[in-house]
Design a protein around this motif. Structure first.
Motif, PDB file in Angstrom:
ATOM      1  N   LEU A  46     -17.272  11.525  -2.268  1.00  0.00           N
ATOM      2  CA  LEU A  46     -16.183  11.001  -1.122  1.00  0.00           C
ATOM      3  C   LEU A  46     -16.008   9.659  -1.486  1.00  0.00           C
ATOM      4  O   LEU A  46     -14.891   8.978  -0.981  1.00  0.00           O
ATOM      5  CB  LEU A  46     -16.673  11.112   0.333  1.00  0.00           C
ATOM      6  N   PHE A  47     -16.472   8.905  -2.162  1.00  0.00           N
ATOM      7  CA  PHE A  47     -16.296   7.514  -2.519  1.00  0.00           C
ATOM      8  C   PHE A  47     -14.897   7.455  -3.497  1.00  0.00           C
ATOM      9  O   PHE A  47     -15.089   7.742  -4.674  1.00  0.00           O
ATOM     10  CB  PHE A  47     -17.488   6.753  -3.387  1.00  0.00           C
ATOM     11  N   ALA A  48     -13.792   7.028  -2.710  1.00  0.00           N
ATOM     12  CA  ALA A  48     -12.569   6.909  -3.690  1.00  0.00           C
ATOM     13  C   ALA A  48     -11.850   5.726  -3.064  1.00  0.00           C
ATOM     14  O   ALA A  48     -11.108   5.853  -2.108  1.00  0.00           O
ATOM     15  CB  ALA A  48     -12.038   8.227  -3.443  1.00  0.00           C
ATOM     16  N   PRO A  49     -12.468   4.478  -3.300  1.00  0.00           N
ATOM     17  CA  PRO A  49     -11.541   3.247  -2.865  1.00  0.00           C
ATOM     18  C   PRO A  49     -10.256   3.205  -3.065  1.00  0.00           C
ATOM     19  O   PRO A  49      -9.948   3.552  -4.533  1.00  0.00           O
ATOM     20  CB  PRO A  49     -12.615   2.355  -3.181  1.00  0.00           C
ATOM     21  N   PRO A  50      -9.353   2.445  -2.672  1.00  0.00           N
ATOM     22  CA  PRO A  50      -8.047   2.359  -2.927  1.00  0.00           C
ATOM     23  C   PRO A  50      -7.990   1.199  -4.342  1.00  0.00           C
ATOM     24  O   PRO A  50      -9.199   0.666  -4.510  1.00  0.00           O
ATOM     25  CB  PRO A  50      -7.481   1.665  -2.025  1.00  0.00           C
ATOM     26  N   ALA A  51      -7.152   0.976  -4.940  1.00  0.00           N
ATOM     27  CA  ALA A  51      -7.081   0.106  -5.844  1.00  0.00           C
ATOM     28  C   ALA A  51      -7.133  -1.441  -5.381  1.00  0.00           C
ATOM     29  O   ALA A  51      -6.643  -1.601  -4.213  1.00  0.00           O
ATOM     30  CB  ALA A  51      -5.602   0.100  -6.725  1.00  0.00           C
ATOM     31  N   THR A  52      -8.092  -1.875  -5.813  1.00  0.00           N
ATOM     32  CA  THR A  52      -8.758  -3.353  -5.315  1.00  0.00           C
ATOM     33  C   THR A  52      -8.296  -4.486  -6.213  1.00  0.00           C
ATOM     34  O   THR A  52      -8.739  -5.577  -5.756  1.00  0.00           O
ATOM     35  CB  THR A  52     -10.112  -3.220  -4.860  1.00  0.00           C
ATOM     36  N   GLN A  53      -8.143  -4.440  -7.215  1.00  0.00           N
ATOM     37  CA  GLN A  53      -7.584  -5.418  -8.100  1.00  0.00           C
ATOM     38  C   GLN A  53      -6.834  -6.689  -7.766  1.00  0.00           C
ATOM     39  O   GLN A  53      -6.961  -7.586  -7.728  1.00  0.00           O
ATOM     40  CB  GLN A  53      -6.970  -5.120  -9.552  1.00  0.00           C
ATOM     41  N   SER A  54      -5.699  -6.100  -6.852  1.00  0.00           N
ATOM     42  CA  SER A  54      -4.871  -7.018  -6.278  1.00  0.00           C
ATOM     43  C   SER A  54      -5.685  -8.040  -5.211  1.00  0.00           C
ATOM     44  O   SER A  54      -5.266  -9.110  -4.783  1.00  0.00           O
ATOM     45  CB  SER A  54      -3.692  -6.626  -5.854  1.00  0.00           C
ATOM     46  N   LEU A  55      -6.681  -7.338  -4.648  1.00  0.00           N
ATOM     47  CA  LEU A  55      -7.556  -8.008  -3.456  1.00  0.00           C
ATOM     48  C   LEU A  55      -8.800  -8.655  -4.215  1.00  0.00           C
ATOM     49  O   LEU A  55      -9.358  -9.561  -3.379  1.00  0.00           O
ATOM     50  CB  LEU A  55      -8.196  -7.142  -2.403  1.00  0.00           C
ATOM     51  N   GLY A  56      -8.898  -8.585  -5.498  1.00  0.00           N
ATOM     52  CA  GLY A  56     -10.052  -9.321  -6.148  1.00  0.00           C
ATOM     53  C   GLY A  56     -11.387  -8.907  -5.637  1.00  0.00           C
ATOM     54  O   GLY A  56     -12.287  -9.691  -5.786  1.00  0.00           O
ATOM     55  N   ILE A  57     -11.364  -7.517  -5.501  1.00  0.00           N
ATOM     56  CA  ILE A  57     -12.760  -6.849  -5.322  1.00  0.00           C
ATOM     57  C   ILE A  57     -13.018  -5.874  -6.269  1.00  0.00           C
ATOM     58  O   ILE A  57     -12.433  -5.009  -6.414  1.00  0.00           O
ATOM     59  CB  ILE A  57     -12.776  -6.208  -3.757  1.00  0.00           C
TER      60      ILE A  57
END
Length: 163
Positions: A46-57
């Protein structure tokens, strides 16, 4: 700064899904977090995070680890299910801890533990659907340090019983 999330030895779908929301990632970013480590147990799929590059995570996930204490030591914030072992590992490390109760457990005994520790100011208790808000509001700052264990009483009892 980093966050370590653990669901313990089984799975906790609602917690894994909660940490995969854009709202949660934005809350982390707003608090200065740059790394999210998630121990998913049987909820790994179930681990499917959104794209986080723009957030720096940066994110990483895994099912189980042999070294949870190392990950806790690396973290600036621990988010864990309300299993006693996970809570105590986090508290003994001195890390701010958000405890998320799994309401689907049969007798929901975890709720009693989490409520008591939250009432005493050692942890923050959150529900999966309010986790992002809890992080965003910084409710985990200013918690009381958990007292160190004193092994002497048990030693004294053993001495009395065996001597």
């Amino acid at each position: 700064m980093s966050v370590y999330v653990t669901v313990g030895s089984t799975g906790f779908d609602e917690l894994v899904e909660a940490v995969c929301t854009r709202e949660f990632m934005q809350a982390l970013a707003s608090q200065g977090f740059q790394r999210l480590m998630v121990q998913c147990g049987s909820s790994l799929d179930l681990f499917a995070p959104p794209a986080t590059q723009s957030l720096g995570i940066s994110t990483e996930s895994f099912d189980y680890t042999s070294w949870p204490q190392r990950l806790i030591e690396q973290a600036d914030l621990v988010i864990c299910h309300a299993g006693t072992g996970s809570i105590l590992e986090a508290l003994h490390s001195g890390k701010p801890t958000i405890v998320v109760v799994n309401p689907s457990l049969m007798d929901n005994h975890q709720s009693e533990i989490a409520e008591q520790l939250a009432a005493e100011g050692f942890v923050v208790q959150a529900k999966p659907d309010l986790l992002a808000e809890t992080v965003l509001q910084g409710k985990y700052t200013g918690l009381r340090p958990y007292p160190a264990a004193d092994p002497r009483p048990i030693g004294e009892i053993i001495d009395q019983e065996t001597l």
